[in-house]
Write a protein that holds these residues in place. Sequence first.
Motif, PDB file in Angstrom:
ATOM      1  N   ILE A  56       0.847  -1.190   0.000  1.00  0.00           N
ATOM      2  CA  ILE A  56       0.000   0.000   0.000  1.00  0.00           C
ATOM      3  C   ILE A  56       0.883   1.240   0.000  1.00  0.00           C
ATOM      4  O   ILE A  56       1.889   1.298   0.707  1.00  0.00           O
ATOM      5  N   ILE A  57       0.504   2.223  -0.819  1.00  0.00           N
ATOM      6  CA  ILE A  57       1.166   3.521  -0.804  1.00  0.00           C
ATOM      7  C   ILE A  57       0.110   4.572  -0.476  1.00  0.00           C
ATOM      8  O   ILE A  57      -0.901   4.686  -1.172  1.00  0.00           O
ATOM      9  N   ALA A  58       0.357   5.332   0.586  1.00  0.00           N
ATOM     10  CA  ALA A  58      -0.565   6.383   1.018  1.00  0.00           C
ATOM     11  C   ALA A  58       0.213   7.683   1.087  1.00  0.00           C
ATOM     12  O   ALA A  58       1.108   7.829   1.917  1.00  0.00           O
ATOM     13  N   THR A  59      -0.119   8.626   0.204  1.00  0.00           N
ATOM     14  CA  THR A  59       0.698   9.838   0.147  1.00  0.00           C
ATOM     15  C   THR A  59      -0.107  11.052  -0.291  1.00  0.00           C
ATOM     16  O   THR A  59      -1.281  10.956  -0.673  1.00  0.00           O
ATOM     17  N   TYR A  60       0.542  12.193  -0.197  1.00  0.00           N
ATOM     18  CA  TYR A  60       0.008  13.489  -0.600  1.00  0.00           C
ATOM     19  C   TYR A  60      -0.630  13.386  -1.987  1.00  0.00           C
ATOM     20  O   TYR A  60      -0.105  12.722  -2.877  1.00  0.00           O
ATOM     21  N   SER A  61      -1.763  14.042  -2.147  1.00  0.00           N
ATOM     22  CA  SER A  61      -2.546  13.877  -3.371  1.00  0.00           C
ATOM     23  C   SER A  61      -1.737  14.126  -4.641  1.00  0.00           C
ATOM     24  O   SER A  61      -1.806  13.349  -5.603  1.00  0.00           O
ATOM     25  N   ARG A  62      -0.951  15.202  -4.663  1.00  0.00           N
ATOM     26  CA  ARG A  62      -0.190  15.518  -5.874  1.00  0.00           C
ATOM     27  C   ARG A  62       0.947  14.531  -6.098  1.00  0.00           C
ATOM     28  O   ARG A  62       1.326  14.262  -7.244  1.00  0.00           O
ATOM     29  N   THR A  63       1.506  13.995  -5.017  1.00  0.00           N
ATOM     30  CA  THR A  63       2.525  12.960  -5.160  1.00  0.00           C
ATOM     31  C   THR A  63       1.921  11.702  -5.745  1.00  0.00           C
ATOM     32  O   THR A  63       2.511  11.035  -6.601  1.00  0.00           O
ATOM     33  N   SER A  64       0.714  11.371  -5.286  1.00  0.00           N
ATOM     34  CA  SER A  64       0.023  10.202  -5.810  1.00  0.00           C
ATOM     35  C   SER A  64      -0.219  10.341  -7.310  1.00  0.00           C
ATOM     36  O   SER A  64      -0.121   9.373  -8.066  1.00  0.00           O
ATOM     37  N   ALA A  65      -0.519  11.563  -7.753  1.00  0.00           N
ATOM     38  CA  ALA A  65      -0.716  11.801  -9.185  1.00  0.00           C
ATOM     39  C   ALA A  65       0.555  11.498  -9.967  1.00  0.00           C
ATOM     40  O   ALA A  65       0.510  10.944 -11.078  1.00  0.00           O
ATOM     41  N   MET A  66       1.701  11.842  -9.400  1.00  0.00           N
ATOM     42  CA  MET A  66       2.978  11.557 -10.060  1.00  0.00           C
ATOM     43  C   MET A  66       3.216  10.054 -10.149  1.00  0.00           C
ATOM     44  O   MET A  66       3.751   9.557 -11.146  1.00  0.00           O
ATOM     45  N   LEU A  67       2.802   9.333  -9.131  1.00  0.00           N
ATOM     46  CA  LEU A  67       2.933   7.877  -9.149  1.00  0.00           C
ATOM     47  C   LEU A  67       2.013   7.253 -10.194  1.00  0.00           C
ATOM     48  O   LEU A  67       2.386   6.292 -10.870  1.00  0.00           O
ATOM     49  N   MET A  68       0.809   7.802 -10.330  1.00  0.00           N
ATOM     50  CA  MET A  68      -0.128   7.303 -11.346  1.00  0.00           C
ATOM     51  C   MET A  68       0.493   7.425 -12.731  1.00  0.00           C
ATOM     52  O   MET A  68       0.462   6.496 -13.534  1.00  0.00           O
ATOM     53  N   LYS A  69       1.040   8.599 -13.006  1.00  0.00           N
ATOM     54  CA  LYS A  69       1.590   8.871 -14.326  1.00  0.00           C
ATOM     55  C   LYS A  69       2.755   7.949 -14.646  1.00  0.00           C
ATOM     56  O   LYS A  69       2.973   7.569 -15.809  1.00  0.00           O
ATOM     57  N   ARG A  70       3.525   7.556 -13.639  1.00  0.00           N
ATOM     58  CA  ARG A  70       4.679   6.677 -13.846  1.00  0.00           C
ATOM     59  C   ARG A  70       4.293   5.202 -13.878  1.00  0.00           C
ATOM     60  O   ARG A  70       5.155   4.331 -14.025  1.00  0.00           O
ATOM     61  N   SER A  87      -9.681   7.907  -1.504  1.00  0.00           N
ATOM     62  CA  SER A  87      -9.593   8.470  -0.168  1.00  0.00           C
ATOM     63  C   SER A  87     -10.995   8.570   0.411  1.00  0.00           C
ATOM     64  O   SER A  87     -11.981   8.264  -0.250  1.00  0.00           O
ATOM     65  N   GLY A  88     -11.072   9.017   1.651  1.00  0.00           N
ATOM     66  CA  GLY A  88     -12.352   9.124   2.334  1.00  0.00           C
ATOM     67  C   GLY A  88     -12.122   9.123   3.829  1.00  0.00           C
ATOM     68  O   GLY A  88     -11.176   9.730   4.328  1.00  0.00           O
ATOM     69  N   ASP A  89     -12.944   8.393   4.570  1.00  0.00           N
ATOM     70  CA  ASP A  89     -12.765   8.322   6.020  1.00  0.00           C
ATOM     71  C   ASP A  89     -11.401   7.769   6.401  1.00  0.00           C
ATOM     72  O   ASP A  89     -10.922   8.023   7.506  1.00  0.00           O
ATOM     73  N   ILE A  90     -10.793   7.035   5.518  1.00  0.00           N
ATOM     74  CA  ILE A  90      -9.476   6.465   5.788  1.00  0.00           C
ATOM     75  C   ILE A  90      -8.417   7.548   5.958  1.00  0.00           C
ATOM     76  O   ILE A  90      -7.383   7.329   6.589  1.00  0.00           O
ATOM     77  N   SER A  91      -8.657   8.728   5.419  1.00  0.00           N
ATOM     78  CA  SER A  91      -7.701   9.839   5.512  1.00  0.00           C
ATOM     79  C   SER A  91      -8.204  10.876   6.501  1.00  0.00           C
ATOM     80  O   SER A  91      -9.293  11.428   6.339  1.00  0.00           O
ATOM     81  N   THR A 151      -4.668  12.724   1.709  1.00  0.00           N
ATOM     82  CA  THR A 151      -3.985  11.490   1.309  1.00  0.00           C
ATOM     83  C   THR A 151      -4.805  10.677   0.323  1.00  0.00           C
ATOM     84  O   THR A 151      -6.000  10.452   0.534  1.00  0.00           O
ATOM     85  N   LEU A 152      -4.151  10.245  -0.736  1.00  0.00           N
ATOM     86  CA  LEU A 152      -4.717   9.254  -1.649  1.00  0.00           C
ATOM     87  C   LEU A 152      -4.042   7.914  -1.369  1.00  0.00           C
ATOM     88  O   LEU A 152      -2.813   7.844  -1.251  1.00  0.00           O
ATOM     89  N   TRP A 153      -4.834   6.869  -1.250  1.00  0.00           N
ATOM     90  CA  TRP A 153      -4.353   5.525  -0.945  1.00  0.00           C
ATOM     91  C   TRP A 153      -4.421   4.653  -2.191  1.00  0.00           C
ATOM     92  O   TRP A 153      -5.423   4.639  -2.905  1.00  0.00           O
ATOM     93  N   GLY A 154      -3.349   3.914  -2.460  1.00  0.00           N
ATOM     94  CA  GLY A 154      -3.323   3.022  -3.607  1.00  0.00           C
ATOM     95  C   GLY A 154      -2.489   1.794  -3.327  1.00  0.00           C
ATOM     96  O   GLY A 154      -1.900   1.643  -2.248  1.00  0.00           O
ATOM     97  N   ILE A 155      -2.417   0.900  -4.307  1.00  0.00           N
ATOM     98  CA  ILE A 155      -1.643  -0.344  -4.219  1.00  0.00           C
ATOM     99  C   ILE A 155      -0.482  -0.241  -5.200  1.00  0.00           C
ATOM    100  O   ILE A 155      -0.667   0.144  -6.357  1.00  0.00           O
ATOM    101  N   MET A 156       0.710  -0.589  -4.749  1.00  0.00           N
ATOM    102  CA  MET A 156       1.899  -0.419  -5.580  1.00  0.00           C
ATOM    103  C   MET A 156       1.944  -1.436  -6.720  1.00  0.00           C
ATOM    104  O   MET A 156       1.706  -2.627  -6.521  1.00  0.00           O
ATOM    105  N   ALA A 157       2.231  -0.947  -7.913  1.00  0.00           N
ATOM    106  CA  ALA A 157       2.396  -1.830  -9.068  1.00  0.00           C
ATOM    107  C   ALA A 157       3.590  -2.747  -8.837  1.00  0.00           C
ATOM    108  O   ALA A 157       4.617  -2.331  -8.320  1.00  0.00           O
ATOM    109  N   GLY A 158       3.435  -3.998  -9.221  1.00  0.00           N
ATOM    110  CA  GLY A 158       4.503  -4.976  -9.057  1.00  0.00           C
ATOM    111  C   GLY A 158       4.259  -5.941  -7.925  1.00  0.00           C
ATOM    112  O   GLY A 158       4.837  -7.035  -7.899  1.00  0.00           O
TER     113      GLY A 158
END
Length: 514
Positions: free
Chosen positions: A147-161, A200-204, A395-402
């Motif tokens: 799980i990766i939980a990070t600042y919204s704009r950082t999460s956007a950078m991870l999405m793009k990559r 995100s939601g109540d988790i943040s 915070t946006l929460w996601g699952i790491m690729a790989g």
Amino acid sequence: MKKSLRILCALFAMVMVLGVVACGTTGDETVTTAAAATEDPNAPAETKSDKDENGYLLDDIPADLKFNQATVKVLYWNDVERPEFEVEQDELDGNIVSEALYNRNMKTEERLGVVFDWTGQPGDNGDRAAFTDFVVRAHDGGDYFDIIATYSRTSAMLMKRGLLVDLNTVENSQINFEKPWWPKNLVETCTIGDSLYALSGDISTNVLHFMYAIYYNADMLNNLNLPDPVEFVDNKTWTIDKLIELSSDLYTDNDQNGKQSDADNYGFGTIYYHVDAFYTGSTLRLVEQDPDKLLVLSPDYSSQKCVDLVDKLGKWLTTKTCYVSLSGAAVNYYYPFADGNMLFCQNRVYMADNIYGSSNGHNLNGVSWNYGVLPTPLYDENQEEYITMIGNPFTLWGIMAGTSAQNATMAAAVIECMGSQAYREVTPALFETNMKYRYTNSTDDKGTRMFDLLHNTICFDLGRIFSDDLSYMSEIPSINATLGASWATAMKGQLNVLTKKLEKLSEALMEIDK
């Protein structure tokens, strides 16, 4: 690496309340804190089977779903402005917020048979690239976080990559987007094409911290014989024009130095990037998806409505009654409000935090005068609903690729369980104890009602989340407004640039699915 959350005990924390809904609307399925406590005792028994003893909805995670004490590796941003992740038992000191967060984590481990392994890494606005590089190195080295939980704009950078998994593709996922702990607007906004990479939601715990509001000095209003603005909110006449009317012609040069300073009296104060809230609050969008599900520039950005909005704000914000911190200008816009010398101040709701402003002595904690909060005003009286913009540090929460398919399934279950547990335990503790009562010193229910209105009208926009790729487009109209510049002229130089940037971003996001 572990980050102590002792600071949390000193904060006035709060989180997303029971299902934020789409911009300006409140869905029938949304359960509020108050509603949960006042459930109809005469309702048929079968309608209560999916709720706990306090009336809060339960999740659909099977009771026998266990992962045999598997380790769940969580990477989070440890410079988060309002902590929301790891809490150790020896750090508890009776603060119910800390205890609620601790219990959320412990019950998730117990219910699913998992063990958290927390890793903190700087990832806020100034560390976005470094956080992304850290994830790239881990990914390339085969060291996958679940799980990766990070600042919204950082999460956007991870999405793009391509570093986050499309949550819609996780096998046997337990995430149920119909549940109230997942705000519908954010899910819809973060969906790109048919893919959802973070949520995100109540988790943040940071979503409600960063709701934009208009603070007002109630005592100053009375002294000026001005009407109670809450009445305007209630009857849907709290508009930008009304805010301008009430705040105009209130400048006083208290220190008689011939220029604006912290010691003077003002009608309104803000900083340039807060002005974004007026754009979102006027039902204007930054980006949308076209029929091919590609991100495109919203027509709102170059609309006559936007031109009129920026012009109107510019004529007002450039008068002396407004104390505005411009880009690069060291104006302490909120100091006069904290000192009782400003009628209205635009800020995130955490301005009432006992930490905010403590280092410089300009703090709302313990002030002798009365203050309250109001929503961002309507564009005009034809607008049906108020809309509340969220500051970027949520915070946006996601699952790491790989990560393996099995671990992705486990991570999805953990995310669902954490959101569900937060909805029933953290949200009530934070909202009822801290937000409604500590964030307002009002002696009646006006403060409570205004905060209810704020959290029920939260709205998000991908144009803000992908700011790095889109030239911080949300701030461009705001900067023009604070400078008094014409948007009709300025935006013409932005359209082609932003259109090309959106095309490039869409191409990068499309490559992820190939």
